[in-house]
Design a protein around this motif. Structure first.
Motif, PDB file in Angstrom:
ATOM      1  N   GLY A  34      -9.760  -4.639   0.423  1.00 14.29           N
ATOM      2  CA  GLY A  34      -9.241  -4.685  -0.939  1.00 14.29           C
ATOM      3  C   GLY A  34      -9.916  -3.652  -1.819  1.00 14.29           C
ATOM      4  O   GLY A  34      -9.259  -2.963  -2.620  1.00 14.29           O
ATOM      5  N   PHE A  79      -8.624   0.054  -0.601  1.00 16.46           N
ATOM      6  CA  PHE A  79      -7.295   0.456  -1.053  1.00 16.46           C
ATOM      7  C   PHE A  79      -7.240   0.616  -2.569  1.00 16.46           C
ATOM      8  O   PHE A  79      -6.531   1.485  -3.091  1.00 16.46           O
ATOM      9  CB  PHE A  79      -6.247  -0.539  -0.559  1.00 16.46           C
ATOM     10  CG  PHE A  79      -5.874  -0.343   0.880  1.00 16.46           C
ATOM     11  CD1 PHE A  79      -4.985   0.656   1.244  1.00 16.46           C
ATOM     12  CD2 PHE A  79      -6.445  -1.117   1.878  1.00 16.46           C
ATOM     13  CE1 PHE A  79      -4.654   0.860   2.577  1.00 16.46           C
ATOM     14  CE2 PHE A  79      -6.129  -0.923   3.210  1.00 16.46           C
ATOM     15  CZ  PHE A  79      -5.225   0.069   3.567  1.00 16.46           C
ATOM     16  N   CYS A 138     -11.048  -5.436  -8.458  1.00 19.12           N
ATOM     17  CA  CYS A 138     -10.212  -5.404  -7.257  1.00 19.12           C
ATOM     18  C   CYS A 138     -10.586  -6.517  -6.289  1.00 19.12           C
ATOM     19  O   CYS A 138     -11.759  -6.847  -6.116  1.00 19.12           O
ATOM     20  CB  CYS A 138     -10.315  -4.043  -6.578  1.00 19.12           C
ATOM     21  SG  CYS A 138     -11.999  -3.418  -6.373  1.00 19.12           S
ATOM     22  N   GLY A 192      -8.889  -8.739  -2.516  1.00 18.86           N
ATOM     23  CA  GLY A 192      -7.971  -8.672  -1.394  1.00 18.86           C
ATOM     24  C   GLY A 192      -7.791 -10.049  -0.795  1.00 18.86           C
ATOM     25  O   GLY A 192      -8.635 -10.932  -0.968  1.00 18.86           O
ATOM     26  N   PHE A 216      -6.382  -4.731  -9.291  1.00 19.13           N
ATOM     27  CA  PHE A 216      -5.721  -4.671  -7.992  1.00 19.13           C
ATOM     28  C   PHE A 216      -5.934  -5.957  -7.205  1.00 19.13           C
ATOM     29  O   PHE A 216      -7.003  -6.565  -7.252  1.00 19.13           O
ATOM     30  CB  PHE A 216      -6.264  -3.510  -7.149  1.00 19.13           C
ATOM     31  CG  PHE A 216      -6.069  -2.151  -7.746  1.00 19.13           C
ATOM     32  CD1 PHE A 216      -4.905  -1.446  -7.536  1.00 19.13           C
ATOM     33  CD2 PHE A 216      -7.066  -1.577  -8.528  1.00 19.13           C
ATOM     34  CE1 PHE A 216      -4.731  -0.190  -8.094  1.00 19.13           C
ATOM     35  CE2 PHE A 216      -6.894  -0.324  -9.087  1.00 19.13           C
ATOM     36  CZ  PHE A 216      -5.722   0.373  -8.868  1.00 19.13           C
ATOM     37  N   THR A 239      -4.985  -6.606  -3.097  1.00 25.90           N
ATOM     38  CA  THR A 239      -4.356  -6.074  -1.884  1.00 25.90           C
ATOM     39  C   THR A 239      -4.012  -7.229  -0.957  1.00 25.90           C
ATOM     40  O   THR A 239      -4.895  -7.963  -0.508  1.00 25.90           O
ATOM     41  CB  THR A 239      -5.278  -5.076  -1.177  1.00 25.90           C
ATOM     42  OG1 THR A 239      -5.556  -3.984  -2.058  1.00 25.90           O
ATOM     43  CG2 THR A 239      -4.626  -4.537   0.086  1.00 25.90           C
ATOM     44  N   VAL A 265      -0.243  -3.401  -2.092  1.00 25.12           N
ATOM     45  CA  VAL A 265      -1.216  -3.331  -3.181  1.00 25.12           C
ATOM     46  C   VAL A 265      -0.512  -3.753  -4.468  1.00 25.12           C
ATOM     47  O   VAL A 265       0.420  -3.079  -4.915  1.00 25.12           O
ATOM     48  CB  VAL A 265      -1.801  -1.915  -3.334  1.00 25.12           C
ATOM     49  CG1 VAL A 265      -2.763  -1.859  -4.520  1.00 25.12           C
ATOM     50  CG2 VAL A 265      -2.518  -1.491  -2.054  1.00 25.12           C
TER      51      VAL A 265
END
Length: 493
Positions: A161, A164, A234, A236, A271, A273, A283
């Motif tokens: 995560g 990206f 960010c 993920g 973000f 992901t 994403v």
């Protein structure tokens, strides 16, 4: 069971261009708002239950979490329905992001090698294989990535995560600011230059007392000019789209933990992901705009001032929230650079420059030079004292890749039974400005480093196959390189 791919097939796949799906729509904004409301409802119910059980403190009241306001989709001119990347470029971003993470057990040397464990975690899928209509190959989990997810999926989703998010952020910000350099630095490392973030920092100053912060800062800069800081939050997941909504709602809390300039004026990138077991990797991205984020330095400030000592600065804890009407100004939890003291802007620009430089030297395996760029609270002790073939003299390990000279460190390991060499390094002229281990003792020339990196950004970058070196090579805009090749049997190292 699928057969194990040959090592050369893996190396070639790392440089294959793939499309990474990006989801950034008005609908996503609404879903994130719904996810935030659901989470706040859960928090309130948990608080009320604790209150009924007598587990709350006297006078304690429920306070909703503060979230970055004004989230919106990214403009289509900055990111479309997909972005084109190579997997090796993504691992390069992850390696740079891990370089100062202090997760490894080898006193900093092995930090960025954590990215290599994902060499076979992802693979390209055609639209026919996925049952989708899409031009080009889409990135998704490989069979090995799915097996890894069964045991280490929390770590895998977190680290990928981050990778990206940084790769997509670079594409976004280089389009926004085509004439500037972009540096990514770990937020906690930068903030520890002036704030005590947790009690584990063992500092004499009071802790911030707020656990929410962005994972990274993007600094957009030119030598000798005011730069702009954009927090990046960010995450993920290996779950589904609903989990991505929840993660973006959480990322909005983390992004708002640091303000650069006045209240609620700092831009941000968020973000999540989604690394699903069957669908293509996606994403999910949103951003917040605003006039803030600028580290204002006085006109005519010499570019060399970026290398001045940081001193022992301790900015005030909290974020100044202006009052309205009869309500007075108040202090909200978190960290704020300026605007109460304009000198903080110039100081924090120096902080980011030093942490950015430390990330490069750590990536090159130079622990002593990394330690010299950091304070004790930022982790200088972690990088002191380890030895490596490249640490006595950086010139002990250097390669000319795609016509450019790089110096750094390597790692030899087995990939599908074959021995491979991975090399991480920095352009020789950039690294030379930061090396402090030579005798007589040198000091890092941060101003020269910034100037050379800014010049480097116009050079060739991307992922390539170097026929002379015999492997895949990723060269970044910041002058770093990550390369890997197979070692022929019985070849002496």
């Amino acid at each position: 069971m699928a057969s194990t791919p040959k090592t050369e097939e893996v190396l070639n796949s790392l440089r294959q261009q793939v499309s990474v799906a990006v989801h950034s729509t008005r609908e996503l904004v609404g879903k994130v708002d719904e996810g935030a409301a659901d989470k706040e409802r859960e928090r309130r119910e948990t608080f009320e239950k604790r209150q009924e059980e007598g587990k709350t403190k006297t006078g304690e009241t429920y306070e909703p979490l503060r979230r970055k306001p004004g989230l919106r989709p990214l403009p289509g001119t900055e990111v479309g329905l997909s972005v084109t990347l190579t997997f090796w470029d993504v691992l390069h971003h992850l390696g740079r992001g891990l370089a100062l993470s202090q997760r490894g057990a080898s006193r900093g040397l092995a930090e960025h090698w954590g990215s290599l464990k994902y060499c076979q975690a992802l693979s390209a899928h055609t639209e026919t294989q996925l049952g989708l209509s899409h031009e080009g190959n889409l990135l998704g989990l490989s069979d090995e990535g799915k097996r890894i997810a069964m045991y280490y999926k929390a770590l895998q989703s977190e680290e990928l995560g981050h990778a990206f998010a940084l790769a997509v952020s670079e594409q976004i910000l280089t389009r926004r600011y085509p004439d500037h350099s972009i540096s990514f630095v770990r937020a906690d490392t930068a903030l520890r230059a002036g704030w005590t973030l947790t009690s584990r920092d063992k500092a004499k100053t009071k802790t911030v007392g707020y656990p929410y912060r962005p994972q990274f800062f993007a600094e957009v800069w030119k030598p000798g000019e005011s730069s702009r800081v954009i927090p990046i939050a960010c995450k993920g997941n290996h779950s589904d789209r609903q989990k991505a909504y929840e993660q973006l709602a959480s990322a909005a809390v983390h992004a708002d933990g640091v303000h650069i300039g006045a209240w609620n004026e700092t831009p941000a990138l968020l973000f999540s992901t989604e690394i699903a077991l069957t669908d293509p990797l996606t994403v999910h991205a949103l951003h917040a705009d605003g006039p803030g984020g600028w580290l204002h330095i006085p006109d005519g400030t010499p570019a060399a001032n970026i290398g001045l000592d940081l001193g022992n600065e301790h900015p005030d804890i909290g974020i100044l929230k202006p009052g309205h009407g009869k309500d007075p100004d108040s202090s909200e939890p978190g960290c704020q650079v300026g605007p109460k003291d304009p000198k903080d802007y110039e100081w924090f620009q120096r902080v980011l420059a030093r942490v950015g430089a430390a990330g490069l030297t750590a990536f090159a395996g130079d622990g002593e030079s990394t330690a010299a760029l950091l304070t004790t609270r930022q982790g200088s002790d972690f990088f002191q004292g380890f030895a490596h073939a490249a640490s006595g003299s950086v010139q002990d390990l250097g390669y000319t890749l795609l016509g450019e000279k790089f110096e750094g460190t390597d790692h030899v390991f087995r990939l599908n039974g074959n021995r491979v060499q991975a090399f991480s390094g920095v352009a020789a002229d950039i690294l030379d400005s930061l090396v402090t281990r030579e005798k007589p003792k040198r000091h890092a020339d941060v101003a020269a480093y910034r100037q050379r990196v800014h010049v480097w950004r116009s050079k060739r970058h991307g992922t390539f196959w170097d026929r002379t070196w015999g492997g895949v090579v990723s060269i970044s805009r910041d002058g770093t390189v990550l390369a890997m090749r197979q070692i022929p049997p019985f070849q002496d190292e």
